[in-house]
Every structure is written in C-alpha cells, then in structure tokens.
Design a protein around this motif. Structure first.
Motif, mmCIF file in Angstrom:
data_model
loop_
_atom_site.group_PDB
_atom_site.id
_atom_site.type_symbol
_atom_site.label_atom_id
_atom_site.label_comp_id
_atom_site.label_asym_id
_atom_site.label_seq_id
_atom_site.Cartn_x
_atom_site.Cartn_y
_atom_site.Cartn_z
ATOM 1 N N LEU A 196 -0.572 -4.573 -0.818
ATOM 2 C CA LEU A 196 0.642 -5.342 -1.099
ATOM 3 C C LEU A 196 1.849 -4.648 -0.473
ATOM 4 O O LEU A 196 2.689 -5.260 0.176
ATOM 5 N N GLN A 197 1.886 -3.336 -0.660
ATOM 6 C CA GLN A 197 3.002 -2.561 -0.160
ATOM 7 C C GLN A 197 3.022 -2.531 1.355
ATOM 8 O O GLN A 197 4.080 -2.569 1.980
ATOM 9 N N MET A 221 14.429 5.415 3.691
ATOM 10 C CA MET A 221 14.984 4.104 4.064
ATOM 11 C C MET A 221 16.036 3.660 3.054
ATOM 12 O O MET A 221 17.080 3.128 3.413
ATOM 13 N N GLY A 222 15.743 3.903 1.769
ATOM 14 C CA GLY A 222 16.678 3.470 0.736
ATOM 15 C C GLY A 222 17.993 4.238 0.779
ATOM 16 O O GLY A 222 19.033 3.719 0.378
ATOM 17 N N LEU A 223 17.939 5.484 1.262
ATOM 18 C CA LEU A 223 19.152 6.310 1.269
ATOM 19 C C LEU A 223 19.828 6.343 2.641
ATOM 20 O O LEU A 223 20.855 7.011 2.810
ATOM 21 N N ALA A 224 19.256 5.592 3.612
ATOM 22 C CA ALA A 224 19.791 5.651 4.976
ATOM 23 C C ALA A 224 21.245 5.176 5.034
ATOM 24 O O ALA A 224 22.057 5.719 5.782
ATOM 25 N N LYS A 225 21.581 4.189 4.223
ATOM 26 C CA LYS A 225 22.957 3.672 4.254
ATOM 27 C C LYS A 225 23.906 4.718 3.689
ATOM 28 O O LYS A 225 24.960 5.007 4.258
ATOM 29 N N TRP A 227 20.778 -4.172 0.533
ATOM 30 C CA TRP A 227 19.605 -3.974 1.404
ATOM 31 C C TRP A 227 18.932 -2.614 1.252
ATOM 32 O O TRP A 227 17.704 -2.527 1.413
ATOM 33 N N PRO A 228 19.690 -1.539 0.900
ATOM 34 C CA PRO A 228 18.948 -0.281 0.693
ATOM 35 C C PRO A 228 17.925 -0.395 -0.440
ATOM 36 O O PRO A 228 16.839 0.168 -0.358
ATOM 37 N N LEU A 229 18.276 -1.171 -1.465
ATOM 38 C CA LEU A 229 17.347 -1.377 -2.579
ATOM 39 C C LEU A 229 16.126 -2.165 -2.102
ATOM 40 O O LEU A 229 14.985 -1.868 -2.475
ATOM 41 N N LEU A 279 12.576 -0.459 -2.500
ATOM 42 C CA LEU A 279 11.719 -1.039 -3.542
ATOM 43 C C LEU A 279 10.236 -0.790 -3.290
ATOM 44 O O LEU A 279 9.409 -0.921 -4.191
ATOM 45 N N THR A 280 9.910 -0.413 -2.073
ATOM 46 C CA THR A 280 8.518 -0.165 -1.723
ATOM 47 C C THR A 280 7.899 0.948 -2.570
ATOM 48 O O THR A 280 6.685 1.051 -2.678
ATOM 49 N N VAL A 281 8.701 1.784 -3.202
ATOM 50 C CA VAL A 281 8.127 2.844 -4.041
ATOM 51 C C VAL A 281 7.617 2.299 -5.378
ATOM 52 O O VAL A 281 6.842 2.972 -6.049
#
Ligand SMILES: *[C@@H]1O[C@H](CO)[C@@H](O)[C@H](O)[C@H]1NC(C)=O
Length: 512
Positions: A43-44, A129-133, A205-207, A211-213
C-alpha cells in the motif's frame, strides 16, 4: 512495482499452484492478520508512486522559492524541470538498487525481520520528505524519494515472497494478487489525499508526503503478532520445530504433517536443481531467447508510457484543458484499481500472449486517440473529454495486458533453478525503464507538445510485433514444452542445442 511499475510484482509461479486443493486448511485469523500486515508495505509503495502527481505545481513553486532565497534569482524553467524530474524518478533508482538485494536480505534476516527493518528506510525517507519544506531543501526531498524508493524495491520482492510462503497451496494464487491490489489502492489513496481541499495545498503538502510513515507504524505494531514464514524456517534455516509451530498458527490445525511433507518435497526438488547465477544466465545459450523475451516484455511494460500517466497525469489533464485535472487523475486511479481486479480473473482464464497483445493494441489505439484529441483541442472543446476517456482506456488496457503479464511470463519461462536470476534481471530492467520515463517525460512533453504520446504509440507497435512473432503461449504448458517451442524457432537459437546443454554450460562453474 507494477504498472506502475513496478506495477506487477513477481507473482507466485502458476506452475506451483497446480496442486490439488487441500480443502481442510482454511483461512485463519493469523493468516489474515499476517497477509494484511505484509501488504501494508505494498500500500505504501503504491502511495509513493501516486503521491507526487497532484502536488507537482505546488512543490515546484516551493523549489522556486527555495532557489530564489538561496541564489537571489528566479529559477530557470529547465533547472526546475530537471530538479522535479529527479525528485520523481530517483525513486526508481532506489528501487532498482534494493530490488537486487531482496534475495540476500530475505535469506540473511528472514522474511519477517527484513520487512520490519525495512521500515527504517520508510521512516527516514518519510521524515526527509515531510521536513523538506521546513528545511528549505529540495535535496532533502530528493534524498527522501531515493530512500522511499529503496524501501519500495525491497517491499515489491519481500511481500509477494512472504505472502506466497505463508499461504496454503490452494489460496496462494488468490492471496498473491493482494500485493498488486494493495499497490493500486495505495496509488488511489495518494491521489485522493492529493486533492487541494485535502492535503494537496501549499501548507499541507509536507504532511501528504510524510504520511507514508503511518502504514509503517501500523506494520511495526502488528508484525510481532505474525509468524515468520514456515518455508524460510524449514527450507533455508532447517529449523523443523519452529517451522511446525509457525504452520500450526497459520493453519489453526495441530496436525501439520501434510504441509511439512510438502515442504520436504520442495526442499528436495530445490536441492536437485542447481541455482543459476546471473552471469551463467547470460552466458548460457539455452537461456538466450527466454531472457530476451523476459527483458523485452519488461520494457513493454515500462516504455508503454504508463508511468507518464501515474507520475504526471494531473499536468497532462491540465494541458488538455480540463477544469478539475485532479479529479481526472483520481478517475484514472479508480479505473486502474478496477481493472486490476478484472485482470485477476482474466489472467487465470485467458492465454498470457493473447492478453498481452490485446493490452498493447488497446493502449496503442488510446495513445493515438489521445494525441488526436489534444491536437484538435483548440477547434473542438469537447476534445478535452475525449482525451480523458482515452487516458482511462490506456490505463484499463495496461492492467489487462502489460501490467500483470510480463511478470507471469518471466516466472513461466524459467524453471526453479534459473528463475531467481531471471527475476532479478527482469526487475532491474523494469526499474531502469521506470527511471528513464520518470526522468524524461516532462522534458519530452515540453519538447513534443501533444505529440508526445505518439512516441509511446510507436513503441507499443514495436512491442506488439515482437510479442506476435516471438513470444510463445505459456499458460498451461510445462517448461519442457516451452523449451521445445524455442527449439523450433532456429533464428535466434542454435539448431544443435540438445536437452543436455543446460548441464554442459553450467558444469565448469560448479567444479571450480
Ligand atoms: C519563480 O518565482 C518567481 C517569483 O514568484 C516567478 O516570477 C517565476 O515565474 C517563477 N519561475 C518559475 C520557473 O516558475
């Protein structure tokens, strides 16, 4: 990763399924839990294929802002395209590298522990990816995509392996398809979450990417309750009592002697047939034509252009003049999921070769219609809807043929000995082409405009002709019959090949 790619992971070889059904062992709660937990990984994997589609514009703006802050100048369009394409496509590089490690990792750590530890890659990638912004860094984004790609490469080998090994024989085919299904559902979920009213907004969008985690976290909670694969415990580790215990939990029966006998038989057969390495596969003449077919079929899957749709459909629909391109993207995801189910039924009933030919021809027609619709867009406004229907048809035909079939045929062309090596080569080709399309499509579309899909139509025609003239029907035939069919086509194969050639060309290596 099918269709995606990666779409279509190595399924359990149908040959192994043709054992009389054992009706006594059924579906237990442990089996359901274990399969569910494992396919959370699939799924991920799908989620990360679909997730960069909808927020492309927003993230590009963010790259632009980062560039502006660092260099005090606005970013060049070509640089932006390169950075974005790299963010999309580096996923496949990660997948390619790690897909070669599946065999080693799964034997070293075991199936279950390998999947648990693999989640470290998902957490790391998701966090980057989530913290890239926040970190004002497209490097973080690109590295995160690479790590999540590496995660996905392992998943697309480990999950079908684990699910295949814990399933009772008569359910193996059916449960094996759940990997593919979870994958396309993951793509669809990502497309829905990517709506700008949900998480596809400049703030959220960072969320969306981070969210993949979540499935990883759930998997970590559930895996301790799942047993390790009994086949791994017995065949690879030789731990009979532990394998018995695992079988008892999976089947819910206290008497597992029958399943154990089956594994003993499997081990005996494996010991008999020598494992073929990748170099031997390339050197040995009798594998040459099956290998050529395996590789070209993988190319036909990826170079059909399907991932151009899964990575870039929102921007394609936007240029087709649709007002709500994201909804069309979600539509394509829904069609994809629906036809994955349709193909599950077709694959068991119709010939592989026929399905592949139908799929390729259908995709080719859709690509031509799509091009015509985009070219006449200015004169006939209704064309934007025709282009949408053509893209839906493109996706549907993909799932009928080029999505699932190449993996089936690779598994069926090679017997137990060379199969792992052949699968690794096929997987490597698949990920490489996936990378090429992800990297090149945006530039190709910028350069060719609406005619870009004619390139795919031409490639599809080539693959259709190759399949028509070179690919034998494999369904319901034994390896001997398939090998005999190759011997009758002398153009690529030597007349002199005798059945003993396999042993002859493997001999020297084993003596060394
Ligand atoms: C980058 O941002 C600037 C300022 O907002 C804008 O003028 C420029 O068109 C953008 N460049 C690209 C390639 O989007």
């Amino acid at each position: 990763m099918r269709g995606v790619h990666l779409q279509g992971a190595p399924l359990v070889s149908p040959q192994e399924d043709e054992v009389p059904p054992d009706t006594r062992s059924g579906i237990t709660s442990t089996l359901v839990l274990s399969v569910f937990t494992a396919v959370l990984g699939s799924l991920q994997c799908g989620y990360n294929i679909g997730v960069i589609n909808a927020p492309q514009k927003i993230i590009e703006q963010n790259y632009n802002a980062t560039w502006l802050a660092r260099h005090n100048a606005s970013i060049e369009l070509s640089t932006l395209t390169t950075l974005w394409s790299l963010s999309v496509a580096i996923f496949s590089i990660g997948g390619m590298i790690s897909s070669f490690l599946v065999g080693v990792v799964s034997e070293w750590l075991g199936r279950k522990r390998a999947m648990i530890i693999n989640n470290a890659l998902a957490f790391l990638g998701g966090a980057l990816m989530g913290l890239a912004k926040l970190g004002c860094s497209y490097e973080m984004m690109i590295l995160g995509r690479f790590l999540i790609g590496a995660y996905s490469g392992l998943v697309s080998g480990l999950v079908p392996m684990y699910v295949g090994e814990i399933s009772p024989t008569h359910l193996r085919g059916a449960l094996g398809t759940l990997h593919q299904l979870a994958l396309v559902i993951g793509i669809l979920i990502a497309q829905v979450f990517g709506l700008d009213s949900l998480l596809g907004s400049p703030e959220l969008w960072p969320l969306l990417l981070g969210l993949t985690v979540a499935p990883s976290a759930l998997q970590l909670v559930l895996f301790p309750f799942c047993p390790e694969s009994p086949r791994y415990l017995y065949i690879i580790r030789n731990k009979e009592s532990k394998a018995k215990e695992s079988l008892k939990r999976l089947t819910g029966c206290s008497d597992v002697s029958e399943a154990l006998t089956e594994m003993k038989e499997e081990k005996r057969r494996m010991d008999m047939e020598r494992k073929v390495s990748i170099t031997q596969l390339f050197r040995c003449r009798i594998y040459r034509q099956p290998l050529l077919i395996a590789v070209v079929l993988q190319l036909s899957q990826q170079l059909s252009g399907i991932n151009a749709i899964f990575y870039y459909s929102t921007s394609i629909f936007e240029s087709a003049g649709l007002e709500q391109p994201v909804f069309a993207t979600i539509g394509a995801g829904a069609i994809n999921a629906a036809f994955t189910v349709v193909s599950l039924f077709l694959v068991e009933r119709a010939g592989r070769r026929t399905l592949h030919l139908v799929g390729l021809a259908g995709m080719m027609v859709c690509a031509v219609v799509m091009t015509a619709a985009l070219v006449y867009l200015d004169r006939v406004p209704a064309m934007s809807y025709i282009s949408m229907v053509a893209i839906f048809g493109f996706v549907a035909f993909f799932e009928i043929g080029p999505g699932p079939i190449p993996w089936f045929i690779v598994a069926e062309l090679f017997s137990q000995g060379p199969r792992p090596a052949a699968m690794a080569v096929a997987g490597g080709c698949n990920w490489t082409c996936n990378f090429i399309i992800g990297m090149a499509f945006q530039s190709m579309a910028d350069a060719c405009g609406p005619y870009v899909f004619l390139i795919f139509a031409a490639l599809l025609l080539g693959f259709f002709l190759f399949t028509y003239f070179k690919v034998p029907e494999t369904r319901g035939r034994t390896f001997d019959q398939i090998a005999a069919a190759f011997r009758r086509t002398p153009s690529l194969l030597d007349h002199e090949v005798k059945p003993s050639t396999e042993l002859d060309c493997l001999g020297p290596d084993d003596n060394a």
